[in-house]
Design a protein around this motif. Structure first.
Motif, PDB file in Angstrom:
ATOM      1  N   LEU A 123      34.813  21.074  90.920  1.00  0.00           N
ATOM      2  CA  LEU A 123      35.068  19.635  90.786  1.00  0.00           C
ATOM      3  C   LEU A 123      34.066  18.806  91.583  1.00  0.00           C
ATOM      4  O   LEU A 123      33.634  17.741  91.119  1.00  0.00           O
ATOM      5  N   THR A 124      33.684  19.302  92.750  1.00  0.00           N
ATOM      6  CA  THR A 124      32.693  18.593  93.562  1.00  0.00           C
ATOM      7  C   THR A 124      31.356  18.507  92.829  1.00  0.00           C
ATOM      8  O   THR A 124      30.747  17.435  92.738  1.00  0.00           O
ATOM      9  N   LEU A 125      30.913  19.639  92.288  1.00  0.00           N
ATOM     10  CA  LEU A 125      29.653  19.625  91.546  1.00  0.00           C
ATOM     11  C   LEU A 125      29.768  18.769  90.287  1.00  0.00           C
ATOM     12  O   LEU A 125      28.848  18.014  89.958  1.00  0.00           O
ATOM     13  N   MET A 126      30.895  18.863  89.591  1.00  0.00           N
ATOM     14  CA  MET A 126      31.098  18.060  88.378  1.00  0.00           C
ATOM     15  C   MET A 126      30.985  16.574  88.717  1.00  0.00           C
ATOM     16  O   MET A 126      30.296  15.815  88.019  1.00  0.00           O
ATOM     17  N   HIS A 127      31.621  16.146  89.782  1.00  0.00           N
ATOM     18  CA  HIS A 127      31.555  14.747  90.213  1.00  0.00           C
ATOM     19  C   HIS A 127      30.113  14.333  90.473  1.00  0.00           C
ATOM     20  O   HIS A 127      29.661  13.274  90.010  1.00  0.00           O
ATOM     21  N   ASP A 128      29.379  15.157  91.213  1.00  0.00           N
ATOM     22  CA  ASP A 128      27.976  14.844  91.535  1.00  0.00           C
ATOM     23  C   ASP A 128      27.113  14.760  90.280  1.00  0.00           C
ATOM     24  O   ASP A 128      26.266  13.864  90.150  1.00  0.00           O
ATOM     25  N   LEU A 129      27.327  15.691  89.345  1.00  0.00           N
ATOM     26  CA  LEU A 129      26.524  15.686  88.113  1.00  0.00           C
ATOM     27  C   LEU A 129      26.851  14.500  87.224  1.00  0.00           C
ATOM     28  O   LEU A 129      25.958  13.913  86.605  1.00  0.00           O
ATOM     29  N   LEU A 130      28.117  14.134  87.150  1.00  0.00           N
ATOM     30  CA  LEU A 130      28.494  12.965  86.352  1.00  0.00           C
ATOM     31  C   LEU A 130      27.901  11.688  86.944  1.00  0.00           C
ATOM     32  O   LEU A 130      27.451  10.806  86.208  1.00  0.00           O
ATOM     33  N   GLN A 131      27.867  11.612  88.269  1.00  0.00           N
ATOM     34  CA  GLN A 131      27.252  10.460  88.925  1.00  0.00           C
ATOM     35  C   GLN A 131      25.743  10.429  88.643  1.00  0.00           C
ATOM     36  O   GLN A 131      25.185   9.393  88.312  1.00  0.00           O
ATOM     37  N   LEU A 132      25.094  11.590  88.746  1.00  0.00           N
ATOM     38  CA  LEU A 132      23.665  11.669  88.460  1.00  0.00           C
ATOM     39  C   LEU A 132      23.380  11.288  87.011  1.00  0.00           C
ATOM     40  O   LEU A 132      22.431  10.555  86.719  1.00  0.00           O
ATOM     41  N   GLN A 133      24.223  11.769  86.105  1.00  0.00           N
ATOM     42  CA  GLN A 133      24.027  11.468  84.695  1.00  0.00           C
ATOM     43  C   GLN A 133      24.157   9.966  84.431  1.00  0.00           C
ATOM     44  O   GLN A 133      23.397   9.395  83.648  1.00  0.00           O
ATOM     45  N   ALA A 134      25.097   9.310  85.097  1.00  0.00           N
ATOM     46  CA  ALA A 134      25.280   7.872  84.924  1.00  0.00           C
ATOM     47  C   ALA A 134      24.061   7.095  85.427  1.00  0.00           C
ATOM     48  O   ALA A 134      23.763   6.003  84.924  1.00  0.00           O
ATOM     49  N   GLU A 135      23.354   7.659  86.383  1.00  0.00           N
ATOM     50  CA  GLU A 135      22.175   6.994  86.958  1.00  0.00           C
ATOM     51  C   GLU A 135      20.876   7.371  86.247  1.00  0.00           C
ATOM     52  O   GLU A 135      19.824   6.831  86.572  1.00  0.00           O
ATOM     53  N   THR A 136      20.944   8.330  85.307  1.00  0.00           N
ATOM     54  CA  THR A 136      19.743   8.837  84.645  1.00  0.00           C
ATOM     55  C   THR A 136      19.591   8.199  83.274  1.00  0.00           C
ATOM     56  O   THR A 136      20.507   8.243  82.454  1.00  0.00           O
ATOM     57  N   ALA A 137      18.411   7.636  83.025  1.00  0.00           N
ATOM     58  CA  ALA A 137      18.153   6.988  81.740  1.00  0.00           C
ATOM     59  C   ALA A 137      17.422   7.908  80.765  1.00  0.00           C
ATOM     60  O   ALA A 137      17.527   7.732  79.554  1.00  0.00           O
ATOM     61  N   GLU A 138      16.700   8.891  81.268  1.00  0.00           N
ATOM     62  CA  GLU A 138      15.858   9.749  80.431  1.00  0.00           C
ATOM     63  C   GLU A 138      16.733  10.664  79.564  1.00  0.00           C
ATOM     64  O   GLU A 138      17.610  11.362  80.052  1.00  0.00           O
ATOM     65  N   THR A 139      16.513  10.632  78.263  1.00  0.00           N
ATOM     66  CA  THR A 139      17.344  11.360  77.296  1.00  0.00           C
ATOM     67  C   THR A 139      17.339  12.860  77.534  1.00  0.00           C
ATOM     68  O   THR A 139      18.393  13.504  77.509  1.00  0.00           O
ATOM     69  N   GLY A 140      16.162  13.433  77.743  1.00  0.00           N
ATOM     70  CA  GLY A 140      16.088  14.876  77.964  1.00  0.00           C
ATOM     71  C   GLY A 140      16.882  15.312  79.178  1.00  0.00           C
ATOM     72  O   GLY A 140      17.582  16.327  79.151  1.00  0.00           O
ATOM     73  N   ALA A 141      16.795  14.556  80.261  1.00  0.00           N
ATOM     74  CA  ALA A 141      17.547  14.882  81.481  1.00  0.00           C
ATOM     75  C   ALA A 141      19.050  14.781  81.227  1.00  0.00           C
ATOM     76  O   ALA A 141      19.832  15.608  81.708  1.00  0.00           O
ATOM     77  N   ARG A 142      19.450  13.788  80.477  1.00  0.00           N
ATOM     78  CA  ARG A 142      20.885  13.631  80.163  1.00  0.00           C
ATOM     79  C   ARG A 142      21.389  14.796  79.311  1.00  0.00           C
ATOM     80  O   ARG A 142      22.499  15.288  79.505  1.00  0.00           O
ATOM     81  N   ILE A 143      20.560  15.238  78.363  1.00  0.00           N
ATOM     82  CA  ILE A 143      20.944  16.386  77.527  1.00  0.00           C
ATOM     83  C   ILE A 143      21.081  17.643  78.383  1.00  0.00           C
ATOM     84  O   ILE A 143      22.036  18.416  78.228  1.00  0.00           O
ATOM     85  N   ALA A 144      20.145  17.860  79.296  1.00  0.00           N
ATOM     86  CA  ALA A 144      20.223  19.026  80.182  1.00  0.00           C
ATOM     87  C   ALA A 144      21.467  18.951  81.062  1.00  0.00           C
ATOM     88  O   ALA A 144      22.157  19.959  81.264  1.00  0.00           O
ATOM     89  N   LEU A 145      21.773  17.783  81.568  1.00  0.00           N
ATOM     90  CA  LEU A 145      22.987  17.617  82.377  1.00  0.00           C
ATOM     91  C   LEU A 145      24.240  17.858  81.541  1.00  0.00           C
ATOM     92  O   LEU A 145      25.214  18.439  82.038  1.00  0.00           O
ATOM     93  N   ASP A 146      24.230  17.409  80.279  1.00  0.00           N
ATOM     94  CA  ASP A 146      25.366  17.687  79.392  1.00  0.00           C
ATOM     95  C   ASP A 146      25.660  19.183  79.336  1.00  0.00           C
ATOM     96  O   ASP A 146      26.821  19.602  79.400  1.00  0.00           O
ATOM     97  N   ASP A 153      32.963  22.363  82.785  1.00  0.00           N
ATOM     98  CA  ASP A 153      34.250  21.995  82.211  1.00  0.00           C
ATOM     99  C   ASP A 153      34.969  23.226  81.654  1.00  0.00           C
ATOM    100  O   ASP A 153      36.172  23.407  81.861  1.00  0.00           O
ATOM    101  N   ALA A 154      34.220  24.080  80.969  1.00  0.00           N
ATOM    102  CA  ALA A 154      34.827  25.310  80.446  1.00  0.00           C
ATOM    103  C   ALA A 154      35.321  26.198  81.587  1.00  0.00           C
ATOM    104  O   ALA A 154      36.420  26.761  81.512  1.00  0.00           O
ATOM    105  N   ASP A 155      34.525  26.330  82.640  1.00  0.00           N
ATOM    106  CA  ASP A 155      34.954  27.113  83.806  1.00  0.00           C
ATOM    107  C   ASP A 155      36.213  26.515  84.430  1.00  0.00           C
ATOM    108  O   ASP A 155      37.126  27.241  84.828  1.00  0.00           O
TER     109      ASP A 155
END
Length: 173
Positions: A123-146, A153-155
């Protein structure tokens, strides 16, 4: 140490030979790829070299010679250390999560506590990644974060289901 730790967990209850370790590993971790005998014996050689197991008997019954290995005090310490640590949440920790959870369960260790600690780490990592994704505009980076977020989420769903199964069963294998 990957599956070597699971082999130590299997040996924790009693000494075993390689064939028996492979069979029990394949039974306990049925969703994983079965171990090859060569993997088992290579792992046993490393564990012996590192002082985690020792040969207690070489027996020859009706079939081939069988070397029986027992976990040492150093092996028990390493096993307890392994069971006490959460896995790095990230891409593909699932096999190690399953091995560690089932090993704790079969040893009568605190599998539920491990699952709770692991859930917190995820959950800690998920929170950090969701925050990073919200701050990231680059499409490729967002896809990789997805990709990473969806695996986390599956884990998390698996961790919740495993916790529920432990609760329902009273934490017995």
């Amino acid at each position: 140490m990957s599956f070597s730790d699971a082999l130590l967990a299997i040996m924790a209850s009693e000494p075993r030979h390689g064939y028996d370790l492979k069979r029990l590993y394949d039974e306990r971790f049925a969703g994983s790829r079965p171990l090859a005998y060569g993997q088992v014996y290579a792992a046993l050689a490393r564990l012996q070299r590192d002082g985690m197991v020792q040969i207690v008997k070489v027996a020859q019954e009706a079939g081939p010679e069988r070397t029986v290995y027992a976990i040492t005090g150093a092996g028990r310490t390493a096993l307890q250390d392994w069971l006490g640590k959460t896995e790095s949440p990230g891409p593909y920790p699932a096999d190690e999560l399953v091995r560690k959870t089932l090993s704790a369960l079969y040893l009568g260790a605190d599998a539920a506590g491990f699952l709770d600690r692991q859930r917190t780490a995820h959950l800690t990592l998920m929170h950090d990644l969701l925050q990073l994704q919200a701050e990231t505009a680059e499409t490729g980076a967002r896809i990789a974060l997805d990709h990473v977020i969806y695996h986390l989420d599956a884990d998390l769903r698996w961790l919740e289901t495993a916790s529920q199964r432990l609760t329902e069963s009273g934490s017995t294998p």
